[in-house]
Every structure is written in structure tokens, then in C-alpha cells.
Design a protein around this motif. Sequence first.
Motif, PDB file in Angstrom:
ATOM      1  N   LEU A 167       0.814  -1.218   0.000  1.00 24.54           N
ATOM      2  CA  LEU A 167       0.000   0.000   0.000  1.00 24.54           C
ATOM      3  C   LEU A 167       0.847   1.269   0.000  1.00 24.54           C
ATOM      4  CD1 LEU A 167      -2.783  -1.014   2.534  1.00 24.54           C
ATOM      5  CD2 LEU A 167      -3.022  -0.754   0.067  1.00 24.54           C
ATOM      6  N   GLY A 168       2.102   1.180   0.432  1.00 23.19           N
ATOM      7  CA  GLY A 168       2.946   2.358   0.573  1.00 23.19           C
ATOM      8  C   GLY A 168       3.626   2.740  -0.726  1.00 23.19           C
ATOM      9  N   PRO A 169       4.403   3.841  -0.710  1.00 24.76           N
ATOM     10  CA  PRO A 169       4.692   4.686   0.450  1.00 24.76           C
ATOM     11  C   PRO A 169       3.643   5.762   0.721  1.00 24.76           C
ATOM     12  CG  PRO A 169       5.953   5.447  -1.428  1.00 24.76           C
ATOM     13  CD  PRO A 169       5.207   4.228  -1.892  1.00 24.76           C
ATOM     14  N   ILE A 170       2.663   5.911  -0.164  1.00 26.12           N
ATOM     15  CA  ILE A 170       1.618   6.926   0.021  1.00 26.12           C
ATOM     16  C   ILE A 170       0.268   6.251  -0.179  1.00 26.12           C
ATOM     17  CG2 ILE A 170       0.646   9.097  -0.844  1.00 26.12           C
ATOM     18  CD1 ILE A 170       3.521   9.577  -2.020  1.00 26.12           C
ATOM     19  N   TYR A 171      -0.630   6.435   0.760  1.00 28.29           N
ATOM     20  CA  TYR A 171      -1.985   5.927   0.583  1.00 28.29           C
ATOM     21  C   TYR A 171      -2.967   6.897   1.246  1.00 28.29           C
ATOM     22  CZ  TYR A 171      -0.567   3.981   5.090  1.00 28.29           C
ATOM     23  OH  TYR A 171      -0.055   3.823   6.351  1.00 28.29           O
ATOM     24  N   TYR A 172      -4.239   6.688   0.951  1.00 27.44           N
ATOM     25  CA  TYR A 172      -5.260   7.654   1.348  1.00 27.44           C
ATOM     26  C   TYR A 172      -6.399   6.934   2.061  1.00 27.44           C
ATOM     27  CZ  TYR A 172      -2.762  10.288  -2.268  1.00 27.44           C
ATOM     28  OH  TYR A 172      -1.790  10.895  -3.017  1.00 27.44           O
ATOM     29  N   SER A 173      -7.229   7.724   2.731  1.00 24.32           N
ATOM     30  CA  SER A 173      -8.364   7.133   3.451  1.00 24.32           C
ATOM     31  C   SER A 173      -9.310   6.415   2.492  1.00 24.32           C
ATOM     32  CB  SER A 173      -9.114   8.222   4.231  1.00 24.32           C
ATOM     33  OG  SER A 173      -9.522   9.271   3.365  1.00 24.32           O
ATOM     34  N   GLU A 174      -9.405   6.911   1.235  1.00 29.60           N
ATOM     35  CA  GLU A 174     -10.254   6.249   0.244  1.00 29.60           C
ATOM     36  C   GLU A 174      -9.769   4.825  -0.048  1.00 29.60           C
ATOM     37  OE1 GLU A 174     -10.458  10.678  -0.513  1.00 29.60           O
ATOM     38  OE2 GLU A 174      -8.871   9.194  -0.150  1.00 29.60           O
ATOM     39  N   TRP A 175      -8.473   4.601   0.034  1.00 31.12           N
ATOM     40  CA  TRP A 175      -7.921   3.268  -0.176  1.00 31.12           C
ATOM     41  C   TRP A 175      -8.374   2.325   0.940  1.00 31.12           C
ATOM     42  CZ3 TRP A 175      -2.479   2.683  -2.572  1.00 31.12           C
ATOM     43  CH2 TRP A 175      -2.289   3.636  -3.570  1.00 31.12           C
ATOM     44  N   LEU A 176      -8.226   2.794   2.170  1.00 28.57           N
ATOM     45  CA  LEU A 176      -8.573   1.950   3.317  1.00 28.57           C
ATOM     46  C   LEU A 176     -10.061   1.621   3.330  1.00 28.57           C
ATOM     47  CD1 LEU A 176      -6.403   3.764   6.026  1.00 28.57           C
ATOM     48  CD2 LEU A 176      -5.822   1.734   4.692  1.00 28.57           C
ATOM     49  N   ALA A 177     -10.877   2.543   2.833  1.00 28.24           N
ATOM     50  CA  ALA A 177     -12.325   2.308   2.805  1.00 28.24           C
ATOM     51  C   ALA A 177     -12.712   1.200   1.828  1.00 28.24           C
ATOM     52  CB  ALA A 177     -13.048   3.604   2.435  1.00 28.24           C
ATOM     53  N   ARG A 178     -11.851   0.875   0.868  1.00 25.83           N
ATOM     54  CA  ARG A 178     -12.151  -0.152  -0.126  1.00 25.83           C
ATOM     55  C   ARG A 178     -11.782  -1.563   0.352  1.00 25.83           C
ATOM     56  NH1 ARG A 178     -12.703   1.776  -5.640  1.00 25.83           N
ATOM     57  NH2 ARG A 178     -12.005  -0.282  -6.337  1.00 25.83           N
ATOM     58  N   ILE A 179     -11.020  -1.665   1.428  1.00 27.96           N
ATOM     59  CA  ILE A 179     -10.567  -2.977   1.909  1.00 27.96           C
ATOM     60  C   ILE A 179     -11.740  -3.746   2.502  1.00 27.96           C
ATOM     61  CG2 ILE A 179      -9.037  -4.129   3.564  1.00 27.96           C
ATOM     62  CD1 ILE A 179      -7.114  -1.770   3.218  1.00 27.96           C
ATOM     63  N   HIS A 180     -11.754  -5.052   2.279  1.00 25.01           N
ATOM     64  CA  HIS A 180     -12.845  -5.905   2.753  1.00 25.01           C
ATOM     65  C   HIS A 180     -13.002  -5.794   4.273  1.00 25.01           C
ATOM     66  CE1 HIS A 180     -15.243  -9.544   3.447  1.00 25.01           C
ATOM     67  NE2 HIS A 180     -15.560  -9.471   2.160  1.00 25.01           N
ATOM     68  N   PRO A 181     -14.235  -5.701   4.772  1.00 26.52           N
ATOM     69  CA  PRO A 181     -14.451  -5.540   6.224  1.00 26.52           C
ATOM     70  C   PRO A 181     -13.791  -6.613   7.083  1.00 26.52           C
ATOM     71  CG  PRO A 181     -16.494  -5.150   5.023  1.00 26.52           C
ATOM     72  CD  PRO A 181     -15.506  -5.639   4.015  1.00 26.52           C
ATOM     73  N   SER A 182     -13.666  -7.823   6.559  1.00 21.81           N
ATOM     74  CA  SER A 182     -13.044  -8.889   7.352  1.00 21.81           C
ATOM     75  C   SER A 182     -11.530  -8.728   7.475  1.00 21.81           C
ATOM     76  CB  SER A 182     -13.351 -10.254   6.720  1.00 21.81           C
ATOM     77  OG  SER A 182     -12.749 -10.361   5.434  1.00 21.81           O
ATOM     78  N   LEU A 183     -10.964  -7.816   6.684  1.00 17.33           N
ATOM     79  CA  LEU A 183      -9.509  -7.642   6.666  1.00 17.33           C
ATOM     80  C   LEU A 183      -9.047  -6.293   7.206  1.00 17.33           C
ATOM     81  CD1 LEU A 183      -8.747  -9.130   3.160  1.00 17.33           C
ATOM     82  CD2 LEU A 183      -7.566  -9.810   5.242  1.00 17.33           C
ATOM     83  N   ILE A 184      -9.949  -5.329   7.328  1.00 18.04           N
ATOM     84  CA  ILE A 184      -9.544  -3.963   7.596  1.00 18.04           C
ATOM     85  C   ILE A 184      -8.770  -3.841   8.911  1.00 18.04           C
ATOM     86  CG2 ILE A 184     -11.806  -3.400   8.576  1.00 18.04           C
ATOM     87  CD1 ILE A 184      -9.355  -1.040   6.716  1.00 18.04           C
ATOM     88  N   GLU A 185      -9.189  -4.541   9.968  1.00 23.82           N
ATOM     89  CA  GLU A 185      -8.490  -4.410  11.246  1.00 23.82           C
ATOM     90  C   GLU A 185      -7.100  -5.036  11.189  1.00 23.82           C
ATOM     91  OE1 GLU A 185     -10.822  -5.519  14.645  1.00 23.82           O
ATOM     92  OE2 GLU A 185     -12.511  -4.249  14.064  1.00 23.82           O
ATOM     93  N   GLU A 186      -6.977  -6.132  10.470  1.00 20.93           N
ATOM     94  CA  GLU A 186      -5.666  -6.755  10.286  1.00 20.93           C
ATOM     95  C   GLU A 186      -4.723  -5.817   9.539  1.00 20.93           C
ATOM     96  OE1 GLU A 186      -3.866 -10.367   7.546  1.00 20.93           O
ATOM     97  OE2 GLU A 186      -5.797 -10.703   8.519  1.00 20.93           O
ATOM     98  N   VAL A 187      -5.222  -5.167   8.497  1.00 21.40           N
ATOM     99  CA  VAL A 187      -4.394  -4.253   7.703  1.00 21.40           C
ATOM    100  C   VAL A 187      -4.032  -3.008   8.511  1.00 21.40           C
ATOM    101  CG1 VAL A 187      -4.325  -2.810   5.640  1.00 21.40           C
ATOM    102  CG2 VAL A 187      -5.322  -5.091   5.527  1.00 21.40           C
TER     103      VAL A 187
END
Length: 468
Positions: A167-187
Motif C-alpha cells: 500500500l505504501g509509500p503513500i496511501y489515502y483514506s479512500e484506499w482503506l475504505a475499499r478494503i474488505h471488512p473482514s480484513l480492515i483491522e488486520e491491515v
Amino acid sequence: MNYSLETYQALSVPQQTVLALLAISGKTINKSQLLHVLRVAHLKIDHKAIDDKRLTALLAEMSKKYHLEVISSYSSVKYKPHKKWRNYIVHACLMNQSFDQLCGVLTESNLLAESGYYYDVDYEECSARLRIALLQGQSWDSVHTWLKRTQARHTHQSVDRSYEIALGPIYYSEWLARIHPSLIEEVLTALLNCARFQLRSGRMAFLSDYCLTYIATKALQPISPELRFQLADVFVLSGRLTEALALCQDSDYDLLIQAAVHLLQNDVQKAVSLFIPGLKALRQIKAYRNALIPGFCSYLYVMALLRSSDAKLRKQAHTYLQLALKDTEAPDYFLWTQLDTLVKVQAGDANVDKTDSDQFLLTQLFQGLLYTWTELDQCTPALLKDLLTYGEEAGCLFLVQQSAALLVHMGHKEHAKRVSEIQQQTGMHSCLDWFKCQEAWENQLSALMHLYLPVAPLITSTTKTGQK
């Protein structure tokens, strides 16, 4: 060349399309492969279908302006976008909603197939496929398939670093919002654990705010204790000690955060008494006897044990250090070598070597602290002022306070006020007096004194009989 989002958006549509396909795929491909993909995408230049001649002219123009990296070999010439530009390009595709469409083009053209002529998998492509899986919101199974393949091609890389590099070196909140709910806390847990390596980028503050918002939206739902701990660990580094304690209250990681706070507030005995059961509980949770504490608290654990006068605890610290030093490719490897050097200097076995070239700001800080603890050398004031500036920008009060304290120690008294302000605000103390290394002759004298300490005579049954 200014590799920014604005620069990319100012390019022509054909140039943007070429860069987007290369950035998303993560592949370095030759002209014939790129031509095939662009035909599948139905790309047109000047209202005419792409062909070999037009693509050659386009690539020549882009290479001349440093839009592309050209990799020449004996057999072929291949192309890829500059690494600094990759995530800006991906973000632009997400914002104009062309990301999924371009992924479809790459799949249809067989460039992302798992077999066939175009499939030549390497580490960069695996990392790109992991990024695609995350940003398309794919399920746990799909993401972990590419996570395992990424790690298989980089055997010493942790899961956290794999996510961070994808995901690095630059990422945005819009990126994190697209991650599957079952994985978001792990990421999020993985990214928080790596945030301390990127203090220059402002990522730590961004992630802290994002995670706090995420936890607030899940007020009535359970949050993983690992995410809470990793966020609390970042808060400890940031000097937000009260918030750190509140986050992990009544959790499995509560003891570790309490211990870290007590150590920074100069209560060594209490810190040690909490760190030891805290690490034991962590290893039981992980079901791994050699598990290390993740994050900033790991360094504090070692320093707490080294500050103890108990030889058994100091031996435990040395054992822990050897485990940490096994991963020679870890971003904080040189920080661990600083702590290992401290142990050796205390024993009179080593000198301090400079590692100012290391990019990890905490390594540079610990180098300065090591110089002060051993009284063998000093950091340059310019380096410490840079650390102070970066710390203020990142909201990292630990870095700010210790850098300012080192400057005061070197005679720059104007920074004393900042040290005092942070101590009053957070209760954190300067680390300058944590260690004092003895001279070699003092270590030898101490060893001799322990060797020849008088021992009370054992009273045997024979002696008792004789006395009677």
C-alpha cells in the motif's frame, strides 16, 4: 522530474493509460506486451487505433521526459513507471473510477493470468497483485493467497511489512475504505506497526486519526485487541499516554502499555514488574515462545530490563536482543544493534560505531542517546535539530523531548523549555540519565569483588557433633 498527482493528471490520455496499466500491474514489460494490452484497452492516439509505430513514438516521448524508466538488456527493452509515481497514479485511477476497468483489461490481456506466456511472477508483481486484491475489496482468501506468495519471494519479510509495502509509500483514506471488512483491522494493525518507520511522511498522525474514527464508528462492536494495542503503542511514542492507557484497559495487552508508560515516567521497578508478565501473556496469545513485542514498546522492554540491577533480568534482555537481531532486514535492525552495543560497552567489550546514514529517525535518536550514555562521542547539533523538527511535524513527542534534551546536554539551553513543557504535559522524563557505562577497570574490579565475596561456612552434621 516532479512525480506528483498533479503532474500525472496533466499528461495526455494515452500517456496516462500507459502509466496506469504499468503501475497497477507492477510488471516491467516490453513494447510488444504493452502493445497487446493497449489494443485490448482499445486505446487511440489522434483518433487512430494504436499500432507499433504510434506506440514507439509515444514511448520515446515519455522516456525523454522521464515519465518511464527504461530497462535495457541484451535481448530486449522494458518499461515501468518511476517508483515514486506509482501510488499517485493508482490513486488517480481510483478517483476517476477507472481502476477496476483497467484491472479488467490487464486480466483480459492475460497480463495478470497465473499461467501462460506473459506470466513471469516476481516479488514486485506479487506485491502489486496484493495491492489489487486489497483495493478491489477481495475476500480474506484472495488477499492471503497473494500475501503468502509475496512472502515466499521475500523470506525475511513480515506480514506487516508486506501490507505496508503493497500500500505504501503513500496511501489515502479512500484506499482503506475499499478494503474488505473482514480484513480492515488486520491491515490497520499492520500499518500502525510500521508507522514508526515513516515519521517523515506524516503517516503516523494520519493512521492514528483514521483508526480513532474507525473505532468510534464501531462503538457497539468488538475491536480486535491487536489493533487497540498497536494504536496505543503509537500513542506512547506520540506522548499521548492517557489515551494509550484508556485504549488497552482490561485487554490482553494492558500490562505492556502500563509498563511502557511507567518506564517513560521513570518508574523502573513498576515497569519491569509489568513487562515480564505482559510478555508472558503475549507469548501465550501468539502460541510462540520466542514472540517479540510489536512496535515501540519492544525497545522500552529491553531498556527497562537493562536498567534493572538484577543480573537475571539483564540476561533476559540480552536473550531478547539476540532474537530481535536475527532479522537483519528489518527496518529497525540498526536500532537493535545500538541497544546491543550498549550492553557490550557496559561490559567493556565494544566501541560505538556510527550509523548516521540509517533513514529510521529513531535509530538516529538512539545513536545520540548511546553516545551520551557511553560518553564516547556526540551527535552533531544539526542532526538533532532535524530530528526535533521531524518529531514536531509528526506529533512524536518522545522524539521531540529526547532530541531537545540532547541539545540541552550539548549546551543549547534554549531547548530546555520544550523538554520541561513535554514533561509537565505528559509526565515523560528525559532518557539521558537512564544508563551510565563504567570504565573497563571498574567492570573488572566489580567482577573480582563478586568473585571473592565471603561465603558463610556450611554447617555439616560432623561439625555439629564436634561442637557437642
